[in-house]
Write a protein that holds these residues in place. Structure first.
Motif, short mmCIF file in Angstrom:
data_model
loop_
_atom_site.label_atom_id
_atom_site.label_comp_id
_atom_site.label_asym_id
_atom_site.label_seq_id
_atom_site.Cartn_x
_atom_site.Cartn_y
_atom_site.Cartn_z
N SER A 62 6.14 3.47 1.11
CA SER A 62 6.97 4.27 0.22
C SER A 62 6.19 5.39 -0.48
CB SER A 62 7.64 3.37 -0.83
OG SER A 62 6.65 2.69 -1.58
N VAL A 63 4.88 5.27 -0.54
CA VAL A 63 4.07 6.28 -1.22
C VAL A 63 3.04 6.92 -0.29
CG1 VAL A 63 4.36 5.06 -3.41
CG2 VAL A 63 2.29 4.67 -2.04
N LYS A 64 3.04 6.53 0.95
CA LYS A 64 2.06 7.05 1.90
C LYS A 64 2.19 8.57 2.03
CE LYS A 64 1.00 4.10 4.89
NZ LYS A 64 1.04 3.12 6.00
N GLY A 65 1.04 9.23 1.98
CA GLY A 65 1.04 10.68 2.06
C GLY A 65 1.22 11.36 0.72
N ARG A 66 1.56 10.57 -0.30
CA ARG A 66 1.75 11.14 -1.64
C ARG A 66 0.75 10.57 -2.65
NH1 ARG A 66 6.24 10.06 -4.33
NH2 ARG A 66 6.69 8.07 -3.30
N PHE A 67 0.44 9.29 -2.53
CA PHE A 67 -0.46 8.61 -3.46
C PHE A 67 -1.80 8.35 -2.78
CE2 PHE A 67 2.82 6.31 -6.39
CZ PHE A 67 3.52 7.50 -6.54
N THR A 68 -2.88 8.47 -3.56
CA THR A 68 -4.21 8.19 -3.04
C THR A 68 -4.95 7.26 -4.00
OG1 THR A 68 -4.32 10.38 -2.01
CG2 THR A 68 -6.40 9.20 -2.30
N ILE A 69 -5.47 6.17 -3.46
CA ILE A 69 -6.26 5.24 -4.27
C ILE A 69 -7.74 5.52 -4.03
CG2 ILE A 69 -6.26 3.43 -2.50
CD1 ILE A 69 -6.11 1.37 -4.81
N SER A 70 -8.53 5.46 -5.08
CA SER A 70 -9.97 5.66 -4.94
C SER A 70 -10.69 4.91 -6.05
CB SER A 70 -10.31 7.16 -5.00
OG SER A 70 -9.94 7.70 -6.25
N GLN A 71 -12.00 4.85 -5.94
CA GLN A 71 -12.76 4.10 -6.94
C GLN A 71 -14.13 4.71 -7.16
OE1 GLN A 71 -13.47 0.10 -5.43
NE2 GLN A 71 -14.06 0.87 -3.41
N ASP A 72 -14.67 4.45 -8.31
CA ASP A 72 -16.05 4.79 -8.62
C ASP A 72 -16.77 3.47 -8.81
OD1 ASP A 72 -18.50 5.38 -9.90
OD2 ASP A 72 -17.68 7.24 -10.70
#
Length: 119
Positions: A62-72
């Protein structure tokens, strides 16, 4: 004791962007997985995205292509960049931690941050 503290929620118009941050405090190290979940009004909580310590991630259709998860990793911070927001993205967003690293056993939860998208 592990604490997860979300920030960055707020209001946006459809098509806009918001960025969420989750600070991971306490002993959640090693092969752990972090994730974002959301609970729309009147609906069950749903998984949005997750990322393990090695950078392997998954995102809901439902969020693919719109939301991006990342981390430090060094700062122990989790991010969620949300672009192309839709009214159906409205809900309480929660950060979660899974000590097992499988991304299927989330035990630690933040208190959540509200995201509201208007049409």
């Amino acid at each position: 004791q592990v604490q997860l503290v979300e920030s960055g929620g707020g209001s946006a118009e459809a098509g806009g962007s918001l960025s969420l941050t989750c600070a991971v405090l306490g002993p959640l190290y090693g092969s752990r997985c972090l994730g974002w979940f959301r609970q729309p009004p009147g609906k069950a909580r749903e998984r949005v995205a997750a990322i393990d310590r090695y950078g392997s991630s998954d995102v809901a259709d439902s969020v693919k292509g719109r939301f991006t998860i990342s981390q430090d990793i060094a700062k122990n911070i989790l991010y969620l960049q949300m672009n192309g927001l839709k009214p159906e993205d409205t809900g309480m967003y929660f950060c979660a931690g899974d000590p097992s690293g499988t991304c299927n056993a989330f035990q630690h939860w933040g208190r959540g941050t509200q995201v509201t998208v208007s049409s």
